[in-house]
Design an enzyme around this catalytic site. Structure first.
Site, PDB file in Angstrom:
ATOM      1  N   ASP A   7       0.868  -1.166   0.000  1.00  0.00           N
ATOM      2  CA  ASP A   7       0.000   0.000   0.000  1.00  0.00           C
ATOM      3  C   ASP A   7       0.910   1.223   0.000  1.00  0.00           C
ATOM      4  O   ASP A   7       2.089   1.137   0.366  1.00  0.00           O
ATOM      5  CB  ASP A   7      -0.897  -0.022   1.245  1.00  0.00           C
ATOM      6  CG  ASP A   7      -1.816   1.175   1.317  1.00  0.00           C
ATOM      7  OD1 ASP A   7      -2.444   1.506   0.290  1.00  0.00           O
ATOM      8  OD2 ASP A   7      -1.901   1.787   2.400  1.00  0.00           O
ATOM      9  N   ASP A   9      -0.255   5.075   0.686  1.00  0.00           N
ATOM     10  CA  ASP A   9      -0.540   6.169   1.607  1.00  0.00           C
ATOM     11  C   ASP A   9      -0.514   5.698   3.057  1.00  0.00           C
ATOM     12  O   ASP A   9      -1.155   4.703   3.421  1.00  0.00           O
ATOM     13  CB  ASP A   9      -1.897   6.785   1.278  1.00  0.00           C
ATOM     14  CG  ASP A   9      -1.913   7.378  -0.125  1.00  0.00           C
ATOM     15  OD1 ASP A   9      -0.902   8.006  -0.501  1.00  0.00           O
ATOM     16  OD2 ASP A   9      -2.911   7.200  -0.840  1.00  0.00           O
ATOM     17  N   ASP A 184      -1.415  -0.097   6.137  1.00  0.00           N
ATOM     18  CA  ASP A 184      -1.744   0.558   7.409  1.00  0.00           C
ATOM     19  C   ASP A 184      -3.228   0.498   7.744  1.00  0.00           C
ATOM     20  O   ASP A 184      -3.618   0.849   8.859  1.00  0.00           O
ATOM     21  CB  ASP A 184      -1.353   2.039   7.341  1.00  0.00           C
ATOM     22  CG  ASP A 184      -2.301   2.824   6.426  1.00  0.00           C
ATOM     23  OD1 ASP A 184      -3.060   3.683   6.911  1.00  0.00           O
ATOM     24  OD2 ASP A 184      -2.306   2.558   5.210  1.00  0.00           O
TER      25      ASP A 184
END
Length: 222
Positions: A7, A9, A184
């Site tokens: 991922d 961001d 996250d």
């Protein structure tokens, strides 16, 4: 060979590339600060709650791209990379990517943020493959239309997009000795459950709790 998916961001970046792009456009006077920031907050609250309407968000996110030429957008993006993105790429994130690349792993960023914003970021990180939401373009002039093309790479859509990409390479999940996904966000749980080795990176509360219960590895790249 292993598969390493990242991922972007708040995972490889210590921030959100889409939010930073919006802040950059505000600083250039391209979009209205009051409207943009209020909508960003609203969408982000839905994202955290897992209730984001991805198509409504993308209509909002992609609309500024339609009002300017590609040449102008590309010039702005170079400035955005220097001011907003390189400062939030930490050494631990670069080292993690390098570790997988040096190992000969097949590496890709898998992000809901559109590929216009994220393509140069993937190249900055040296990651050869990008699976991002694709902004549609007018084939006659190359201008962005303001709509997404195909399935957005968000939540379960990330699995669909990754599998289509793997099939295009003549590969599948069991082609790899190990498969990793670093994220996250609890929004990425569908893809995290799909890989052999999910890794929670500076996770939100929901992902931290779930990952801890499952015995997943939890790391920080800050």
């Amino acid at each position: 060979m292993n598969l390493a998916l990242f991922d972007l961001d708040n995972t490889l970046l210590s921030g959100d590339s889409d939010f930073e792009w919006a802040q950059f456009l505000i600083s250039k006077g391209v979009v209205d600060r009051e409207i943009q920031e209020a909508k960003n907050i609203e969408f982000y609250e839905h994202y955290k709650a897992g209730t984001l309407d991805i198509y409504e968000f993308l209509n909002f996110q992609l609309s500024p791209l339609t009002r300017h030429s590609r040449a102008e957008l590309d010039a702005w993006h170079r400035e955005y990379m220097a001011r907003h993105i390189r400062p939030i790429i930490g050494a631990p994130a670069r080292a993690l990517v390098k570790q997988h690349l040096d190992n000969g792993d097949l590496c890709a960023i898998v992000t809901a943020t559109n590929s216009f914003v994220t393509g140069p970021i993937a190249r900055e990180l040296g990651i050869p493959h990008l699976i991002g939401t694709i902004p549609a373009v007018d084939l006659a002039n190359g201008a962005f239309s303001g709509a997404p093309r195909g399935t957005p790479s968000f939540q379960a859509g990330k699995i669909e997009r990754v599998e289509a990409w793997l099939e295009s390479l003549g590969l599948w999940w069991d082609s790899f000795d190990d498969s990793f996904f670093y994220s996250d966000s609890h929004n990425d749980l569908p893809l995290m459950r799909k890989v052999k080795t999910p890794v929670a990176v500076d996770p939100d509360d929901k992902l931290h709790q779930y990952g801890t219960e499952q015995g997943w590895k939890v790391i920080s790249l800050r």
